[in-house]
Design a protein around this motif. Sequence first.
Motif, PDB file in Angstrom:
ATOM      1  N   ARG A 206       0.860  -1.155   0.036  1.00 62.56           N
ATOM      2  CA  ARG A 206       0.054  -0.088   0.203  1.00 62.56           C
ATOM      3  C   ARG A 206       0.876   1.158   0.015  1.00 62.56           C
ATOM      4  NH1 ARG A 206      -5.087  -0.862   4.172  1.00 62.56           N
ATOM      5  NH2 ARG A 206      -6.093  -2.892   3.392  1.00 62.56           N
TER       6      ARG A 206
ATOM      7  N   ARG B 283       0.615   5.611   0.027  1.00 62.63           N
ATOM      8  CA  ARG B 283      -0.014   6.832   0.407  1.00 62.63           C
ATOM      9  C   ARG B 283       0.108   7.779  -0.253  1.00 62.63           C
ATOM     10  NH1 ARG B 283       3.195   8.440   5.595  1.00 62.63           N
ATOM     11  NH2 ARG B 283       4.635   8.041   3.958  1.00 62.63           N
TER      12      ARG B 283
ATOM     13  N   THR C  62       0.964  10.926  -0.600  1.00 64.99           N
ATOM     14  CA  THR C  62       2.185  11.597  -0.240  1.00 64.99           C
ATOM     15  C   THR C  62       3.219  10.648  -0.850  1.00 64.99           C
ATOM     16  OG1 THR C  62       3.597  12.670   1.420  1.00 64.99           O
ATOM     17  CG2 THR C  62       2.705  10.436   2.128  1.00 64.99           C
TER      18      THR C  62
ATOM     19  N   THR D  96       0.157  16.374  -2.730  1.00 61.27           N
ATOM     20  CA  THR D  96      -0.935  15.285  -2.600  1.00 61.27           C
ATOM     21  C   THR D  96      -2.277  15.531  -3.192  1.00 61.27           C
ATOM     22  OG1 THR D  96      -1.459  16.057  -0.315  1.00 61.27           O
ATOM     23  CG2 THR D  96       0.108  14.308  -0.637  1.00 61.27           C
TER      24      THR D  96
ATOM     25  N   ARG E 103      -4.585  13.392  -5.703  1.00 64.27           N
ATOM     26  CA  ARG E 103      -6.135  13.128  -5.746  1.00 64.27           C
ATOM     27  C   ARG E 103      -6.829  13.901  -6.945  1.00 64.27           C
ATOM     28  NH1 ARG E 103      -4.503  14.101  -0.307  1.00 64.27           N
ATOM     29  NH2 ARG E 103      -4.896  16.412  -0.250  1.00 64.27           N
TER      30      ARG E 103
ATOM     31  N   ARG F 161     -10.649   2.355  -0.693  1.00 62.60           N
ATOM     32  CA  ARG F 161     -10.437   3.408   0.527  1.00 62.60           C
ATOM     33  C   ARG F 161     -10.526   2.427   1.566  1.00 62.60           C
ATOM     34  NH1 ARG F 161     -11.933   8.822   0.001  1.00 62.60           N
ATOM     35  NH2 ARG F 161     -12.147   9.250  -2.150  1.00 62.60           N
ATOM     36  N   THR F 162      -9.898   2.803   2.789  1.00 63.21           N
ATOM     37  CA  THR F 162      -9.723   2.236   4.057  1.00 63.21           C
ATOM     38  C   THR F 162     -11.240   2.205   4.735  1.00 63.21           C
ATOM     39  OG1 THR F 162      -9.091   4.132   5.378  1.00 63.21           O
ATOM     40  CG2 THR F 162      -7.276   2.772   4.235  1.00 63.21           C
TER      41      THR F 162
ATOM     42  N   SER G  24     -11.936   4.038   7.134  1.00 58.87           N
ATOM     43  CA  SER G  24     -12.086   5.370   7.659  1.00 58.87           C
ATOM     44  C   SER G  24     -12.046   6.426   6.413  1.00 58.87           C
ATOM     45  CB  SER G  24     -10.790   5.842   8.608  1.00 58.87           C
ATOM     46  OG  SER G  24      -9.572   5.428   8.038  1.00 58.87           O
ATOM     47  N   GLY G  25     -11.758   5.972   5.236  1.00 60.25           N
ATOM     48  CA  GLY G  25     -12.074   6.973   3.932  1.00 60.25           C
ATOM     49  C   GLY G  25     -10.693   7.509   3.452  1.00 60.25           C
ATOM     50  N   TYR G  26      -9.522   6.726   3.893  1.00 51.64           N
ATOM     51  CA  TYR G  26      -8.387   7.074   3.375  1.00 51.64           C
ATOM     52  C   TYR G  26      -8.069   6.387   2.162  1.00 51.64           C
ATOM     53  CZ  TYR G  26      -7.159   9.709   7.408  1.00 51.64           C
ATOM     54  OH  TYR G  26      -7.332  10.773   8.715  1.00 51.64           O
ATOM     55  N   ARG G  27      -7.592   7.000   0.981  1.00 51.69           N
ATOM     56  CA  ARG G  27      -7.244   6.315  -0.034  1.00 51.69           C
ATOM     57  C   ARG G  27      -6.014   5.485  -0.017  1.00 51.69           C
ATOM     58  NH1 ARG G  27      -8.636  11.430  -1.513  1.00 51.69           N
ATOM     59  NH2 ARG G  27     -10.118  11.409  -3.355  1.00 51.69           N
TER      60      ARG G  27
END
Length: 245
Positions: free
Chosen positions: A3, A5, A7, A17, A21, A34-35, A37-40
């Motif tokens: 995975r 991020r 960044t 960043t 996106r 997405r996780t 919690s909504g993180y890519r």
Amino acid sequence: MSRLRPTDLAREHGISTQAVRNYERDGFLPPAERTPSGYRIYTRTHAAALRAYLALVAAHGHEAAGRIMNALHRGAVDDALAAVDRGHGQALRDRETLDAVREAVDHLTAAEPRATPGPPALRGPRTIGELAHRLGVTPATLRGWEDAGILAPARDPATGYRVFRANDARDAELAHLLRRGGYPLEHVATVVRQIRSAGDIDALSASLEEWRRRLTARGLAMLAAATAFHAYLCLVLPDGDSGGL
């Protein structure tokens, strides 16, 4: 699959960043999972897509690069490759145009005019329609060049119509070649005025050399883009659909 991020992708290219996106939003990268919690969640496939897109931008420009990546991501591989082909075709035409401009300069500066490929030389004054037909442009284009200071035809005292003589045709032919090469009107006007007034081709020679350097840089960028795009294709195309990639 490891995975990454946003960044991580951004840092490799020195971009933000938010830009990463935005590229995903615009279809230049494949959609990210997405996780909870909504993180890519980005992967090496996204990293390869970003490398390919940015390399294509350097080689073909933002608009074409976006079309190529969007076509690929909607499954239209042939459309993506056709867009790449168009870029290479334009680069070849640009090189041919550069050669044509160099020949035109040689013709303009030669002590004795020599035969060059193309339409026969103009003999006697010509109307705007006749000159437009010779060049394959519209009379409105010639009027636009006149407004930009590229052409300065005389006027028939009896009718007020524009009269294009041999020097005007020379200026129009040179302008036509330079415009095909992508030079803006103000640059073409400067070059033509210098040749018209003093026969000084230093500025034109410098322009041609700069044009050659740009074409060389673009050709090298296209090679780099082909490598990056090929690497991405090998990751995303299903087995059996890669055509031997």
